[in-house]
Design an enzyme around this catalytic site. Structure first.
Site, PDB file in Angstrom:
ATOM      1  N   LEU A  15       5.378  -6.048   5.601  1.00  0.00           N
ATOM      2  CA  LEU A  15       5.861  -6.651   6.236  1.00  0.00           C
ATOM      3  C   LEU A  15       5.513  -6.719   8.194  1.00  0.00           C
ATOM      4  O   LEU A  15       6.132  -7.100   8.631  1.00  0.00           O
ATOM      5  CB  LEU A  15       7.107  -5.327   6.628  1.00  0.00           C
ATOM      6  CG  LEU A  15       8.204  -5.317   5.118  1.00  0.00           C
ATOM      7  CD1 LEU A  15       8.810  -4.259   5.963  1.00  0.00           C
ATOM      8  CD2 LEU A  15       8.627  -6.691   5.414  1.00  0.00           C
ATOM      9  N   LYS A  65      -9.627  -0.469   5.170  1.00  0.00           N
ATOM     10  CA  LYS A  65      -9.674   0.742   6.558  1.00  0.00           C
ATOM     11  C   LYS A  65     -11.225   1.176   6.895  1.00  0.00           C
ATOM     12  O   LYS A  65     -11.618   1.479   7.844  1.00  0.00           O
ATOM     13  CB  LYS A  65      -8.952   1.467   6.463  1.00  0.00           C
ATOM     14  CG  LYS A  65      -7.574   0.817   6.584  1.00  0.00           C
ATOM     15  CD  LYS A  65      -6.005   2.177   7.194  1.00  0.00           C
ATOM     16  CE  LYS A  65      -4.571   1.333   6.279  1.00  0.00           C
ATOM     17  NZ  LYS A  65      -3.591   2.538   6.428  1.00  0.00           N
ATOM     18  N   ASP A 101      -2.178   4.407  12.886  1.00  0.00           N
ATOM     19  CA  ASP A 101      -1.539   5.364  12.009  1.00  0.00           C
ATOM     20  C   ASP A 101      -1.150   6.344  12.075  1.00  0.00           C
ATOM     21  O   ASP A 101      -0.996   7.321  12.274  1.00  0.00           O
ATOM     22  CB  ASP A 101      -2.505   5.593  10.547  1.00  0.00           C
ATOM     23  CG  ASP A 101      -2.599   4.185   9.753  1.00  0.00           C
ATOM     24  OD1 ASP A 101      -1.587   3.193   9.951  1.00  0.00           O
ATOM     25  OD2 ASP A 101      -3.771   4.306   9.238  1.00  0.00           O
TER      26      ASP A 101
END
Ligand code: ATR
Length: 264
Positions: A15, A65, A101
């Site tokens: 998204l 990541k 994060d």
């Protein structure tokens, strides 16, 4: 026109473009944000495009990541500590890896008004996002952090990075105030085989997953009389921090934005 991307594999579900493009428009910033599915052997070349400013920055998601780290010039202290980069920026000739994060998780809990200080936390899973969650919980002064993972060795390995954590075997449920699902179980309607017989009410059940908005894990929490929360706010706030890093603007987070994202 500046160009930003989120890279990952799979990437279809992301998204991030919807969110970043909404904010770009709202702030009249002349830039685009798209998603791109990469194979591991394409990462180096992609990151080189940021170095030569064909591309201005990117977000990084599963499973890259950690893989992106060798191609960067500098890491923020948080990215260094967690060995996890979800945002890449370019400053004074250097490619910089950030981990937003951590802030995303902390801001989400702040918004819920949940105080982590002196709480006992049980984390299910030991995958890519878990070091960031542990870092944030530790910063917020949780009294005890316990990790339980199907593959116990991965939970044990986290102790090299965070020597304060405890581990229990998969299926074991020690006493906790907050339980976090950081596994991928629930993305496709799976249930987590939890022994709920000793779990009282009044806990916080937190799922990193936000699509579906209510996983079976959260349904169990609700049934047990606990507060439940999905990962939507964490997702929004990690993007908020990336947006701020790239554009030096704090975008709006409000009910209208949350409703806009919930249409998916
Ligand atoms: P990665 O492990 O590559 O970082 P991830 O999506 O970040 O991928 O993490 C997936 C997490 O969900 C892991 O903790 C994984 O457990 P394992 O380490 O044992 O693989 C967990 N997971 C995935 N499928 C699971 C299942 N069927 N039962 C229990 N845990 C599962």
């Amino acid at each position: 026109m500046k160009k930003y991307f989120v890279i990952g594999n799979p990437i279809n579900h992301s998204l991030s473009p919807k969110l970043h493009n909404y904010w770009l428009k709202e702030n009249n910033i002349n830039a685009t944000y798209d998603k791109i599915k990469l194979e591991e052997n394409e990462i180096e070349n992609f990151i080189f495009k940021i170095k030569n400013q064909e591309i201005n920055g990117c977000n990084v998601t599963v499973p890259f990541k950690k893989i992106v780290i060798p191609f960067l010039d500098k890491l923020s202290p948080e990215a260094e500590r967690t060995q996890s980069v979800n945002t890449i920026s370019f400053l004074n000739g250097n490619l910089i890896g950030h981990n937003t994060d951590i802030d995303g998780f902390e801001k989400a809990l702040n918004q819920l008004n949940y105080k982590v200080k002196d709480k006992k936390i049980l984390i299910l899973g030991a995958g890519g996002v878990v070091p960031s969650i542990i870092f944030a919980l530790d910063k917020m002064q949780a009294s005890k952090i316990t990790v339980s993972n199907r593959t116990n060795k991965k939970a044990e390995d986290l102790k090299f990075q965070f020597n304060k954590i405890n581990t229990v075997s998969w299926g074991e449920v020690p006493d906790f105030d907050m339980i976090i699902n950081a596994t991928s179980l629930g993305l496709n309607n799976e249930t987590i085989d939890l022994d709920t017989s000793n779990i009282g009410g009044g806990k916080l059940f937190y799922d990193v997953i936000y699509n579906p908005s209510e996983t079976n894990f959260l349904k169990v929490g609700k049934k047990l009389g606990s507060q439940t929360e999905n990962g939507k706010l964490m997702f929004i706030y990690q993007a908020f921090e990336a947006f701020r890093l790239w554009h030096e603007v704090e975008p709006n987070v409000n009910d209208e934005l949350i409703r806009f994202l919930n249409h998916d």
